[in-house]
Write a protein that holds these residues in place. Structure first.
Motif, PDB file in Angstrom:
ATOM      1  N   ASN A 148      25.333  10.314  53.402  1.00 34.43           N
ATOM      2  CA  ASN A 148      25.941   9.612  52.967  1.00 34.43           C
ATOM      3  C   ASN A 148      27.654   9.363  51.837  1.00 34.43           C
ATOM      4  N   GLN A 149      28.153   8.152  52.300  1.00 28.05           N
ATOM      5  CA  GLN A 149      29.306   8.135  52.040  1.00 28.05           C
ATOM      6  C   GLN A 149      29.505   8.684  50.332  1.00 28.05           C
ATOM      7  N   GLU A 150      28.483   8.224  50.277  1.00 31.84           N
ATOM      8  CA  GLU A 150      28.655   8.492  47.883  1.00 31.84           C
ATOM      9  C   GLU A 150      28.396   9.948  47.641  1.00 31.84           C
ATOM     10  N   ASN A 151      26.619   9.978  47.971  1.00 29.86           N
ATOM     11  CA  ASN A 151      25.779  11.398  47.838  1.00 29.86           C
ATOM     12  C   ASN A 151      26.076  11.827  48.638  1.00 29.86           C
ATOM     13  N   GLY A 152      26.040  12.134  49.983  1.00 27.66           N
ATOM     14  CA  GLY A 152      25.908  12.993  51.242  1.00 27.66           C
ATOM     15  C   GLY A 152      26.187  14.156  50.449  1.00 27.66           C
ATOM     16  N   LEU A 153      25.689  14.978  51.264  1.00 26.61           N
ATOM     17  CA  LEU A 153      26.024  16.579  50.906  1.00 26.61           C
ATOM     18  C   LEU A 153      27.463  17.322  51.679  1.00 26.61           C
ATOM     19  N   PHE A 154      27.729  16.872  52.825  1.00 28.02           N
ATOM     20  CA  PHE A 154      29.183  17.016  53.799  1.00 28.02           C
ATOM     21  C   PHE A 154      30.195  16.296  52.962  1.00 28.02           C
ATOM     22  N   ASN A 155      29.741  14.773  52.072  1.00 29.56           N
ATOM     23  CA  ASN A 155      31.571  14.597  51.540  1.00 29.56           C
ATOM     24  C   ASN A 155      31.205  15.674  50.245  1.00 29.56           C
ATOM     25  N   ILE A 156      30.128  16.252  49.915  1.00 24.54           N
ATOM     26  CA  ILE A 156      30.288  16.582  48.351  1.00 24.54           C
ATOM     27  C   ILE A 156      31.008  18.030  48.850  1.00 24.54           C
ATOM     28  N   LEU A 157      30.528  18.222  49.629  1.00 13.91           N
ATOM     29  CA  LEU A 157      31.917  19.624  49.963  1.00 13.91           C
ATOM     30  C   LEU A 157      32.916  19.258  50.422  1.00 13.91           C
ATOM     31  N   LEU A 158      33.324  18.406  51.890  1.00 14.13           N
ATOM     32  CA  LEU A 158      34.559  18.169  51.561  1.00 14.13           C
ATOM     33  C   LEU A 158      35.365  18.136  50.466  1.00 14.13           C
TER      34      LEU A 158
ATOM     35  N   TRP B 279      18.875  -0.634  49.513  1.00 13.46           N
ATOM     36  CA  TRP B 279      17.757  -0.467  49.174  1.00 13.46           C
ATOM     37  C   TRP B 279      18.167   1.150  49.791  1.00 13.46           C
ATOM     38  N   THR B 280      18.979   1.828  50.065  1.00 14.56           N
ATOM     39  CA  THR B 280      19.077   3.382  49.954  1.00 14.56           C
ATOM     40  C   THR B 280      19.105   4.073  48.302  1.00 14.56           C
ATOM     41  N   ASP B 281      19.623   4.817  47.655  1.00 14.27           N
ATOM     42  CA  ASP B 281      19.627   5.608  46.992  1.00 14.27           C
ATOM     43  C   ASP B 281      21.053   5.369  45.870  1.00 14.27           C
ATOM     44  N   GLY B 282      22.358   4.945  46.531  1.00  6.76           N
ATOM     45  CA  GLY B 282      23.109   5.219  45.673  1.00  6.76           C
ATOM     46  C   GLY B 282      23.238   3.412  44.989  1.00  6.76           C
ATOM     47  N   TRP B 283      22.351   2.750  46.012  1.00  9.86           N
ATOM     48  CA  TRP B 283      22.344   1.507  45.182  1.00  9.86           C
ATOM     49  C   TRP B 283      21.009   1.592  43.835  1.00  9.86           C
TER      50      TRP B 283
END
Lengths: 310, 459
Positions: A148-158, B279-283
């Motif tokens: 996930n672009q905003e909340n995904g673990l990958f981007n948080i780690l990056l 329909w995703t968490d960010g939304w």
């Protein structure tokens, strides 16, 4: 006299093969009976649908109601079907994104694990293989969350090391590469096991001899191991090619074929025509064209890779 | 060409083709989580006397529905009421996501077995099932109710003059807005002022620019790369446009459609849009957060219950309901999005009981209003609107009388050709076009042209 004897003796010889096949079947009727569940099920669930869809490919059918014969209409339509041809192109791109890398990684891992210096060889083999037996729906959803672009673990780690967020699934190329990553994660172990099986048929003395003659480890790998593994690598490649074009669960769960249909595979396109648009005739025609293409591709691969001396 | 020399080569070719065929075979499809719940027990209370002498239907009926709709029927006691009148009918719900129903129901209809007695279907997918066949013709039964329901609701469920659906809820579209955001931007936050501030899409854009400058809040979420086309469809619907004309011609690339997409594109250009995928968490977070939420969202009445119950329960009192923006000054400020109803598969062994259930849930004022009060599923039944419920203030929306707004909107909804038999396919083509336009890959005109060509060559 002698002439007739020769003819008389030779006659049964020519007739023999035909009779023996039938005789063999009759002789082995009980074994055949005991394995009959396989071919009965195969006939009902594989052979019949395969044959029936040849007929369907010349018709229009919603799954209910009359089956309308339309001749070659479906086949002429599909040449203009941008979704299907784009999906074939997607397949080609996906192939180049992950298959070479996956094959190389699988081979290297196999060679490393095959060398007697690695302790706990079976543990590593199991660990690398486990993703392959993990449920793909669960794995796909997990990857989707991680990416996930905003909340995904990958981007948080990056982000922690100062790298700006990567649009893993939000951009045509990123989504294809992300899908490739998921596939490598899931299928690397399987390819590695094939390579391991192949390596174990190569006598260790050959590499040893090369090393004694002064070759480096990488030279021994590229000039001794790889040529001897040719058939096995080819086998893995052929399966990966077919696997790439018929990917379904992985893209369905990770990207649902998006963005902009960039990760829609041929099988997804065919499935959509059949089970979401209810065009079973057209979907059958697509299946047969798809089959023909993959068949030719595979033949070419076997032809190119299978030569003894190249 | 490849020449086959020996039997061995022939065998290997055959084996190869079997492997290819096997690889072409169906891959594992996602598992469906099935949740069965027997909701009703046979109620022993004496049933109300009935005027008819015909024996009442009895037996068990199976109803496929998604969770939100099932809860809306069961929790306010509509099934209990139903059992008070029909004590011998047992209702068993099976919970599926809409997407799973659209996979399983057609398979059951075509296989001739395995379908439920009643299934919930969204209007967007209804026409496709009606076209497929296998549903019960309800023309005679629904006849008394045709004039009592929002007339546009009957369109998707009709074929060749016959009726195949029991309409339940409508999706009158409004502009949900955050009062706290408007207040922080020093704008009036009462519904009438906000309705005026978003009177047209142009004014909406100006208002949102002010809000973004003063508060940093985005106007609404509308994802670029995975856009689902819903907002665009509402903007088409309010103008009576759609994907095809009365005569069936594809209008996906008509100049009016192109202009509509370009209008929505202005919001992306002005950088007023949150890029969260629907329909995703960010939304969800866009709506539920207290810090810099989106200022507004154009969506149908059923969105209210989602905000209240699971998307943003912590924001009670901070919301308001205004009219949706018009394309041009003085034009229609009403559209439909979603909405659903019931169908009765022809293979049902208990159609009498199935119809009794559909009729009781959808065509009774009491049932409809109980469900509306519970879950904001706006009744398509017009006789229901005459009820004190419709002038009750709603505390989630800051004490606004919202239900009356939906009634006013639903009367204005124009006829639009969006939910046709090929909706799912057309939505996919058009969504792809919107994605290409939004990400700057193509102009609105080219993208919609490509989609229209795809749709035209795909029939």
């Amino acid at each position: 006299m002698t002439g007739t004897t020769t003819i008389a003796q030779s006659l049964p010889v020519t007739e023999k093969p035909r009779r023996t096949l039938w005789r063999e079947i009759v002789k082995s009727r009980w074994p055949y009976f005991f394995i009959s569940p396989f071919y009965i099920l195969f006939a009902i669930f594989s052979l019949y649908p395969v044959l029936f869809s040849i007929y369907l490919s010349f018709t229009e059918w919603k799954g209910l109601g009359p089956i309308k014969f339309v001749g070659l209409k479906n086949y002429s339509l599909l040449f203009k079907d941008s979704v299907f041809w784009d999906s074939m192109v997607n397949g080609v791109m996906l192939f180049f994104i992950y298959v070479p890398l996956q094959t190389l990684l699988a081979l290297v891992l196999a060679v490393v694990l095959n060398s007697k210096r690695v302790r706990g060889f079976q543990l590593f083999r199991t660990l690398i293989f486990i993703p392959n037996i993990t449920n793909m729906v669960a794995a796909g959803i997990t990857f989707r969350l991680l990416m996930n672009q905003e909340n995904g673990l990958f981007n948080i780690l990056l982000g922690m090391v100062g790298i700006p967020p990567v649009p893993w699934l939000e951009n045509v190329w990123a989504a294809r590469i992300s899908l490739g990553l998921l596939i490598i994660w899931a299928w690397l172990g399987w390819n590695m096991v094939i390579m391991l099986a192949g390596l174990q048929t190569i006598p260790g003395e050959l590499t040893e001899a090369a090393l004694i003659d002064g070759a480096s480890h990488s030279q021994a790998f590229f000039f001794v191991t790889v040529p001897l593994m040719r058939q096995v690598i080819l086998f893995a490649l052929v399966l990966s090619t077919m696997g790439t074009f018929s990917l379904f669960t992985e893209p369905l769960v990770l990207t649902n074929g998006g963005p902009m249909r960039a990760t829609t595979t041929p099988i997804m396109a065919i499935f959509g025509q059949a089970f979401s648009n209810f065009r079973f005739g057209y979907a059958s025609a697509l299946s047969y064209v798809y089959f023909a293409i993959i068949f030719v591709l595979t033949l070419i691969q076997v032809r190119l890779g299978g030569r003894r001396e190249a | 060409m490849f020449r086959i020399h020996t039997l061995r080569q022939l065998t290997s070719v055959l084996i190869l083709s079997v492997i290819v065929l096997a690889a072409c075979g169906p891959a594992a499809t996602p598992q469906v989580i099935v949740q069965t719940q027997v909701v009703s027990q046979v109620v022993t209370a004496t049933p109300e006397p009935e005027a008819t002498t015909a024996p009442k239907p009895s037996g068990k009926i199976t109803v496929w529905c998604w969770k939100a709709a099932q809860d809306t029927i069961v929790n306010p006691g509509v099934v209990a009421d139903f059992n008070a009148e029909y004590p011998d009918i047992q209702v068993e719900f099976v919970t599926y996501n809409p997407g799973d129903i659209y996979q399983k129901l057609p398979l059951a209809l075509t296989a001739g077995t395995g379908a439920p007695d009643v299934s919930c279907v969204e209007d967007s997918h209804l026409a496709q099932f009606v076209d497929l066949g296998g549903l019960t013709d309800l023309s005679d039964r629904v006849q008394p109710y045709v004039d009592q329901m929002n007339s546009y609701k009957w369109i998707a469920g009709q074929k060749d003059g016959k009726y195949y659906s029991v309409p339940w809820d409508s999706g009158p579209v409004v502009t949900y807005y955050r009062r706290d955001v408007f207040k922080a931007a020093e704008l009036p936050d009462d519904p009438d002022s906000v309705s005026a501030a978003v009177a047209t899409w142009d004014k909406y854009l100006e208002t949102c620019q002010t809000i973004k400058e003063k508060t940093g809040s985005n106007c609404f979420p509308n994802n670029k790369a995975n856009n689902d086309g819903r907002l665009y469809e509402m903007a088409l619907w309010q103008q009576g446009l759609g994907y095809y004309a009365d005569n069936g011609d594809i209008t996906v690339d008509s100049p009016e459609n192109v202009a509509t997409l370009q209008k929505l594109g202005e919001f992306w250009e002005a950088d007023l849009v949150s890029d969260q995928q629907s329909w995703t968490d960010g939304w969800y977070a866009d709506f539920s957060t207290l810090e810099k939420p989106v200022a507004s969202f154009v969506e149908a009445a059923w969105m209210g219950v989602f905000y209240k119950t699971w998307i943003a329960p912590g924001t009670a009192g901070k919301w308001g309901v205004a009219l949706m923006p018009a394309m041009k000054d003085g034009q229609v400020r009403a559209a439909n999005d979603g909405g659903s109803g019931f169908v009765i598969p022809d293979q049902s062994q208990n159609k009498e009981a199935a119809w009794a259930f559909g009729e009781f849930v959808s065509m009774r004022k009491n049932s409809q209003n109980k469900m509306f009060a519970y879950g904001d599923f706006f009744p398509a039944l017009e006789t229901a609107y005459d009820d004190p419920l419709y002038i009750e203030p709603d505390s989630f929306f800051g004490g606004q009388v919202t239900r009356k707004v939906y009634v006013d909107v639903v009367k204005e909804i124009p006829t639009a050709h969006i939910y046709g038999p090929r909706y799912a396919d057309m939505n996919k083509f058009v969504s792809t076009a919107i994605q290409k336009f939004a990400t700057g890959e193509m102009s609105a005109e080219d993208a919609l042209k490509e989609a229209a060509d795809g749709i035209r060559s795909n029939q």
